[in-house]
Scaffold this motif. Structure first.
Motif: not given
Length: 509
Positions: A401-423
């Motif tokens: 994914t790109p490093g831009y957080d919203p784009v990256s997390a969108t890809g992760q959720v589309a891949g099946g992430a049912n929780l995000i941890c964001f430092t």
């Protein structure tokens, strides 16, 4: 005289820089064993200080790794940052699989309370989704979702809400190119996501991203929990809004029957993000998250490490943990693609540290990447996925994914992430409906200053009051509680309705 053990942090015996734990004034003297170190510059919290003379062109080391080369002679006691530290080449030596060790599963398996969906996948939330095929239907989707505020859902306590998934694409693009396929893959991932009990897909009717091929490959849902409309077929905007509201009203009683049940932590897939990083990110929050990831993987769960431009310079740490040479090769192939991509855009991989990152003490992408990789813990790297591809493997995986957080997390959720941890060290506010997002503060000052946005304080690690392993255990427990329904701060504030942001590739025509 300042106590060096309280004012600086040295991460490795071979490091030639240390990190300031507190603001240090020029002229201050630090006691380092039998020697004294006098500061030649003021050094802010999270910034670096030279422990010894560093000749021009030689390596500057932090984490026991090279984070760049001295641009000029750096004197002992001098502030080390963008004025005297530059990039070094990314490491080329890769011990493929040299550090790989099979994970010993922890028993009994940890559990959480999740929604078991048709087909066996497990959700951590129970939303209804209104998904636009094209930007032209975005406003209709939002109007439909807005009709279901708290009063409209008062009788449906088990339903977490109605979310509009809208975007700025879907037309003005090639009908068979990479951009369209990536968008469809992302939208399908959301439409199939277990955090959505039911979905309504809405198109305009004449767009490139037609509704029919988008939905024909979706997983089967319980009867009554799927519908699709097009504005042109319904007769216009108002008619489509009315029809969409009617469809969701039919779905609500069915979705409301969903109940949580006890499931194993192996059903938890966590997307790992860091944004607004500072000099402490690689010292506290990222290692703490890595310790929690090791526990998650030990219990059979999955963690998705991403943000490919932000592992640049630290990829050797991941290829050494690759389960197979093919996994390592796939990771390096994605990095080569990014080198070409950034070069073609007139940029380079070291453009990544943002002004906020640099203000927080991060100087080069190498330094940032070495800290970012710590989010992935220490277990084997089991697979590499393209953006928004369904994640099937268990354990630690990587998604390009790109490093831009919203784009990256969108890809992760589309891949099946049912929780995000964001430092975060500077303070990122981010919601990610339909997936809950936990914010981990790198320092206690941030946690106190932005207490309404931060979910977990990693500052005790910096202060020497808490170990990384202890923080990882506490964070893992928070992950399980959140997956079971405890609200994250972003959920309490209602964030997450506007953060769906697919990666756009290809020509806009």
């Amino acid at each position: 005289m300042k106590n060096a053990s309280r004012s600086i942090i040295r991460l490795s015996d071979i490091d030639n820089v240390v990190v300031a734990r507190v603001p240090l004034d020029r002229g201050n003297a630090l006691q380092l064993g039998d020697e004294e170190l006098t500061l030649l510059d003021a050094v802010d919290v999270g910034h670096k200080l030279a422990l010894c003379e560093i000749p021009a062109g030689t390596a500057v080391r932090k984490y026991g790794q090279t984070i760049g080369l001295a641009l000029r002679d750096i004197r002992r006691g001098e502030h080390v940052h963008v004025h005297n530290l530059g990039m070094a080449s990314s490491p080329v030596e890769h011990g493929f699989g040299a550090a790989y060790k099979p994970t010993a599963l922890i028993r009994p398996e940890a559990t959480f309370q999740g929604f078991v969906r048709h087909g066996g996948r497990v959700g951590t939330r129970n939303y209804l989704g209104v998904i636009s095929s094209v930007n032209c239907s975005a406003t209709v989707c939002r109007h439909i979702a807005q009709a279901f505020g708290s009063e409209a859902l008062r009788e449906y306590a088990a339903v977490d809400g109605v979310v509009a998934i809208t975007h700025g694409s879907g037309c003005g693009m090639s009908g068979n190119g990479e951009g369209l396929e990536l968008l469809r893959r992302t939208l399908r991932g959301y439409a199939d996501h277990p955090n959505f009990a039911g979905i309504l897909v809405i198109g305009l009717g004449c767009e490139v991203n037609q509704v029919a091929p988008l939905v024909e490959v979706l997983d089967a849902r319980e009867p009554g929990l799927f519908a699709a409309l097009t504005i042109q077929d319904e007769g216009g905007t108002r008619e489509t809004i009315d029809a969409g509201i009617a469809r969701l009203r039919e779905m609500l009683p069915i979705a409301n029957r969903a109940t949580r049940s006890t499931v194993g932590a192996s059903h938890l897939t966590v997307g790992l993000q860091c944004g607004g990083s500072d000099g402490y990110s690689g010292i506290s929050a990222n290692p703490a998250l890595g310790a929690a990831v090791d526990l998650l993987v030990g219990h059979g769960g999955t963690a998705i490490l991403s943000e490919t431009p932000e592992i640049y310079g630290a990829e050797h740490l991941l290829t050494a943990r690759a389960a197979t040479p093919a996994v390592a090769d796939q990771l390096l192939a994605r990095l080569r693609w990014w080198e070409h991509y950034t070069s073609a855009q007139g940029a380079d991989m070291n453009n990544n540290p943002s002004p906020g990152n640099k203000a927080g003490g991060i100087t080069t992408i190498l330094e940032k990447s070495l800290g970012a990789v710590a989010k992935g813990g220490s277990t084997g790297l089991m697979a590499v996925y393209g953006y928004a591809e369904p994640v099937r493997a268990r354990g630690l995986v990587f998604m390009d994914t790109p490093g831009y957080d919203p784009v990256s997390a969108t890809g992760q959720v589309a891949g099946g992430a049912n929780l995000i941890c964001f430092t975060t060290g500077r303070g990122s506010t981010y919601g990610c409906k339909p997936t809950p997002s936990l914010k981990l503060a790198t320092n206690s000052a941030l946690f106190k200053r932005m207490g309404m946005d931060m979910d977990f304080d990693c500052g005790g690690i910096v202060e020497g009051e808490m170990g990384i392993a202890q923080a990882g255990e506490l964070l893992f427990e928070l992950m399980l509680r959140t997956a079971s329904g405890a609200r994250s701060k972003s959920e309490l504030h209602g964030l997450g309705d506007n953060e769906f942001l697919p990666w756009q590739l290809g020509a806009v025509m």
